[in-house]
Design an enzyme around this catalytic site. Structure first.
Site, PDB file in Angstrom:
ATOM      1  N   SER A  95       0.877  -1.184   0.000  1.00 33.39           N
ATOM      2  CA  SER A  95       0.000   0.000   0.000  1.00 33.39           C
ATOM      3  C   SER A  95       0.906   1.224   0.000  1.00 33.39           C
ATOM      4  O   SER A  95       2.130   1.106   0.140  1.00 33.39           O
ATOM      5  CB  SER A  95      -0.932   0.007   1.216  1.00 33.39           C
ATOM      6  OG  SER A  95      -0.184   0.141   2.421  1.00 33.39           O
ATOM      7  N   LEU A 109      -3.334   1.543   7.079  1.00 29.73           N
ATOM      8  CA  LEU A 109      -3.736   2.650   6.221  1.00 29.73           C
ATOM      9  C   LEU A 109      -3.107   2.576   4.839  1.00 29.73           C
ATOM     10  O   LEU A 109      -1.986   2.093   4.677  1.00 29.73           O
ATOM     11  CB  LEU A 109      -3.363   3.986   6.867  1.00 29.73           C
ATOM     12  CG  LEU A 109      -4.056   4.330   8.184  1.00 29.73           C
ATOM     13  CD1 LEU A 109      -3.586   5.694   8.685  1.00 29.73           C
ATOM     14  CD2 LEU A 109      -5.579   4.314   8.028  1.00 29.73           C
ATOM     15  N   HIS A 120       3.616  -4.957   2.861  1.00 39.46           N
ATOM     16  CA  HIS A 120       3.101  -5.550   4.096  1.00 39.46           C
ATOM     17  C   HIS A 120       3.551  -6.990   4.276  1.00 39.46           C
ATOM     18  O   HIS A 120       3.871  -7.415   5.389  1.00 39.46           O
ATOM     19  CB  HIS A 120       1.567  -5.516   4.093  1.00 39.46           C
ATOM     20  CG  HIS A 120       0.995  -4.153   4.187  1.00 39.46           C
ATOM     21  ND1 HIS A 120       0.694  -3.541   5.387  1.00 39.46           N
ATOM     22  CD2 HIS A 120       0.661  -3.249   3.224  1.00 39.46           C
ATOM     23  CE1 HIS A 120       0.199  -2.328   5.165  1.00 39.46           C
ATOM     24  NE2 HIS A 120       0.169  -2.134   3.859  1.00 39.46           N
ATOM     25  N   LEU A 122       5.245 -10.659   2.117  1.00 33.07           N
ATOM     26  CA  LEU A 122       5.698 -11.535   1.037  1.00 33.07           C
ATOM     27  C   LEU A 122       5.631 -12.949   1.586  1.00 33.07           C
ATOM     28  O   LEU A 122       6.196 -13.240   2.643  1.00 33.07           O
ATOM     29  CB  LEU A 122       7.128 -11.196   0.621  1.00 33.07           C
ATOM     30  CG  LEU A 122       7.922 -12.260  -0.149  1.00 33.07           C
ATOM     31  CD1 LEU A 122       7.291 -12.555  -1.500  1.00 33.07           C
ATOM     32  CD2 LEU A 122       9.365 -11.828  -0.333  1.00 33.07           C
ATOM     33  N   TYR A 166      16.482  -9.817   2.571  1.00 34.17           N
ATOM     34  CA  TYR A 166      16.080  -8.572   1.918  1.00 34.17           C
ATOM     35  C   TYR A 166      17.284  -7.755   1.450  1.00 34.17           C
ATOM     36  O   TYR A 166      17.197  -7.035   0.453  1.00 34.17           O
ATOM     37  CB  TYR A 166      15.164  -7.763   2.836  1.00 34.17           C
ATOM     38  CG  TYR A 166      13.779  -8.369   2.937  1.00 34.17           C
ATOM     39  CD1 TYR A 166      12.940  -8.403   1.829  1.00 34.17           C
ATOM     40  CD2 TYR A 166      13.329  -8.933   4.127  1.00 34.17           C
ATOM     41  CE1 TYR A 166      11.679  -8.973   1.902  1.00 34.17           C
ATOM     42  CE2 TYR A 166      12.058  -9.506   4.208  1.00 34.17           C
ATOM     43  CZ  TYR A 166      11.253  -9.531   3.099  1.00 34.17           C
ATOM     44  OH  TYR A 166      10.003 -10.108   3.166  1.00 34.17           O
TER      45      TYR A 166
END
Length: 205
Positions: A95, A109, A120, A122, A166
């Site tokens: 988002s 949000l 948010h 994976l 990451y």
């Protein structure tokens, strides 16, 4: 023209020849591998994969079913699913966020005027793990973000043991995240989204 049709890295990858019936006519078969944005209709499949992936590790899910539906209704274009013969095997849900760092409010949000894409979750289906699918999906997602004119960077928060994964995907650690979930603490990471003009000239974006 749809976004999918203009982005070569989201187009279906056909790995198998069409099947033929005994009479020699081609049968319709689903693409062996396909990447596309998710829809609210995918929410249950998403949650089943996420629940198995996260509850066994941390005891909770980043997004519950109603939250998955919430984001897939508000900003489906910030999601990406990997389908094998029509079956969801891995996904990302994001988002928009409008601040430099994530806060507790970022968990629920979507800020339509934001320029940071908050990733948010994976997750990869258990039978498809240890195959590099998470890294491949993240690469395709970041390529996709480069074609979105409003996206400037990607943000995520993860537990310490996931930081090396990451980092290999090109993210850098920003330090401890303000967000906590129960007793869990997180590291905040970011990836700059660059090359907007280059991607538009060279990939049909």
């Amino acid at each position: 023209m749809s976004m999918l049709s203009t982005l070569p890295f989201l187009k279906p990858v056909h790995l198998r020849s069409p099947r033929r019936s005994p009479g020699g006519q081609r049968r319709h078969t689903l693409p062996a591998s396909e990447f596309r944005c998710l829809s609210p209709e995918d929410a249950v499949s998403v949650f089943e994969i996420e629940r198995e992936a996260f509850i066994s590790v941390s005891g909770d899910c980043p997004l519950h079913l109603d939250e998955i539906r919430h984001f897939l209704n508000l900003c489906p274009e910030l999601s990406l699913g990997w389908f094998e013969e029509g079956r969801l095997v891995a996904f990302i849900i994001g988002s928009l966020w409008d601040q430099d760092r994530l806060s507790q409010a970022a968990l629920t949000l979507h800020k339509p005027r934001g320029t940071a894409v908050h990733i948010h979750v994976l997750a990869v289906h258990r039978t498809f793990r240890q195959q590099g699918k998470g890294s491949i999906l993240m690469w395709r997602y970041l390529q996709y973000l480069r074609c979105l004119p409003f996206a400037r960077r990607a943000l995520l928060m993860c537990e310490e043991f996931l930081v090396p994964f990451y980092q290999k995907c090109g993210f850098e650690a920003l330090g401890p995240c303000e967000v906590t979930v129960g007793e869990l603490a997180f590291v905040e990471m970011q990836h700059p989204v660059r090359g907007h003009a280059f991607m538009r000239r060279n990939s049909g974006c």
